[in-house]
Design an enzyme around this catalytic site. Sequence first.
Site, PDB file in Angstrom:
ATOM      1  N   HIS A 246       0.809  -1.226   0.000  1.00  0.00           N
ATOM      2  CA  HIS A 246       0.000   0.000   0.000  1.00  0.00           C
ATOM      3  C   HIS A 246       0.841   1.275   0.000  1.00  0.00           C
ATOM      4  CE1 HIS A 246      -3.372  -2.630   1.925  1.00  0.00           C
ATOM      5  NE2 HIS A 246      -2.945  -3.081   0.760  1.00  0.00           N
ATOM      6  N   GLU A 337     -13.197   2.105  -3.935  1.00  0.00           N
ATOM      7  CA  GLU A 337     -14.024   3.311  -3.939  1.00  0.00           C
ATOM      8  C   GLU A 337     -13.591   4.288  -5.032  1.00  0.00           C
ATOM      9  OE1 GLU A 337     -13.577   5.103  -0.075  1.00  0.00           O
ATOM     10  OE2 GLU A 337     -14.651   3.466   0.940  1.00  0.00           O
ATOM     11  N   TYR A 347     -11.955  10.241   4.764  1.00  0.00           N
ATOM     12  CA  TYR A 347     -12.623   9.266   3.892  1.00  0.00           C
ATOM     13  C   TYR A 347     -12.904   7.929   4.601  1.00  0.00           C
ATOM     14  CZ  TYR A 347     -12.449  12.853   0.471  1.00  0.00           C
ATOM     15  OH  TYR A 347     -12.677  14.042  -0.164  1.00  0.00           O
TER      16      TYR A 347
END
Length: 466
Positions: A246, A337, A347
Amino acid sequence: MKYLSLILISLGWSQISFAAPPSGEQVYRQYCAGCHGAQLQGGLGANLVDDTWLHGDSEGAIIKTIKNGVLDKGMPAFSAGLAPEQIKLVAQFIKSQNDTPSSGKLAEQNKSVTSEHYQFDLKLLTVFDSLTWAITFINDQEYLATERDTGNLYYANINGTYRTIKGTPQVWNNDQGGMLDIALDVNFAENQTIYLAYAKENVNDNWQQPKGMTAILKARIEGDKLVDKQEIFSVDDAFALPSGRHFGSRIVVDDKYLYFSIGERGVRPDAQDLTKPNGKIHRIHLDGSIPSDNPFDRANAYKSIWTYGNRNPQGLARHPSTGEIWSTEHGPKGGDEINLISKGLNYGWPVITYGLNYDGTSMTDKTHMPGMEQPIRYYVPSIATGGIDFYHGEKWSKWQNNMLVTGMGAQELRRVKIVNKQVVEEELLVKDFGRVRDVAVSPSGDIYIMITRDHKGHMYKLEQRN
Ligand code: HEC
């Protein structure tokens, strides 16, 4: 009863077991294909049809791997999520796929597509030797491409030729880390300036294991090399993390600001922690300095943060007419998303999400919370979103301002039309042709996609048929 058996006969033998548990293939499609690929060709997970077995190829060994997982390598354990019978069926399905000859398993090289507005071909232009991460166009003919694991930067032409740019930074080639995004300065034609996002190792002799984080380099291309290199973002050792996951790292540049993303690096709570750089979208000036009107100008806050609660934004693009920044966030299973990115907002990851754990169990029951943004669109099941771009040009005018969204796990390219912050139209353009990692619209209004197959970057042009 008589009526039912008549239906069964008319459907044919293959349908007679419809009341039985799902077939091994169905289990595979639902729980495994996202990582191991629709053709079992591998992706995030290992190739399961290449005759290479790290954990044994007998039915028993495969069942054991599925049950226990290989947790430190990212293969989840399914002993809780699947019944023993389902595990057995899916193991048998994998075995059966290895008994069929390998020819025909690989997708063909070109592909024809009929979409709602256009008929087009995917025309293969170039195959790069390793996994290509990002493409960006310089002019109608030339583009730059990055290669994740090798750290290479290519100056390429759509005629199929390319050369390597020397002097690129040392990248941390750790799992998902390596050379990542590339963006051009808005005045590239005059100043040849580019911005690179890459995984950088913070070298520290006191550590038992390597650690690193996403970094941003500004440099100029002079002939075949990078010059005037300036690291405009990197983190202190205190923020470096050992995880190889990530890194986020997409970049959007305008004449004043550079926006870029960093995923949460596998440390979920950090996405909500404003003292940490991971799990955020950042905004800095083009020289790396912090804009005075950034939202979190308080003690201890990481000053470049623009938004937070972002899991792993691997798509970032500016809307051609509104100037808004949009992102796609690579979520957990069922939690990808599309977000409209606005100053200072949260978020929600990992507090709210539509995502599931990889074994199919629910991650949290919270999808909404006050003070946390809802996505404009989310994907269940996941498509594993990668890069995005907005269409802008004459050639595909019916797609004007539509978002082109790539899906890696699901091997997709989608066209998403958004009006007033709502998805009003969505079309699947390309499916099951390899992991679509990036998409780019050239200055001439042509559309290109970068697909990973067999760990190689395949550069395609979308070419309209008349
Ligand atoms: C989140 C991603 C992910 C999912 C979902 C996943 N796998 Fe895996 N799988 C992996 C990874 C990564 C490896 C490689 C492990 C290693 O390097 O040791 C792997 C390895 C394997 C192996 C061992 C291959 C070998 O070389 O010995 C088998 C078999 C396997 N997976 C089957 C499955 C099945 C069946 C499912 C679905 C029920 C599944 N996997 C779901 C990521 C995944």
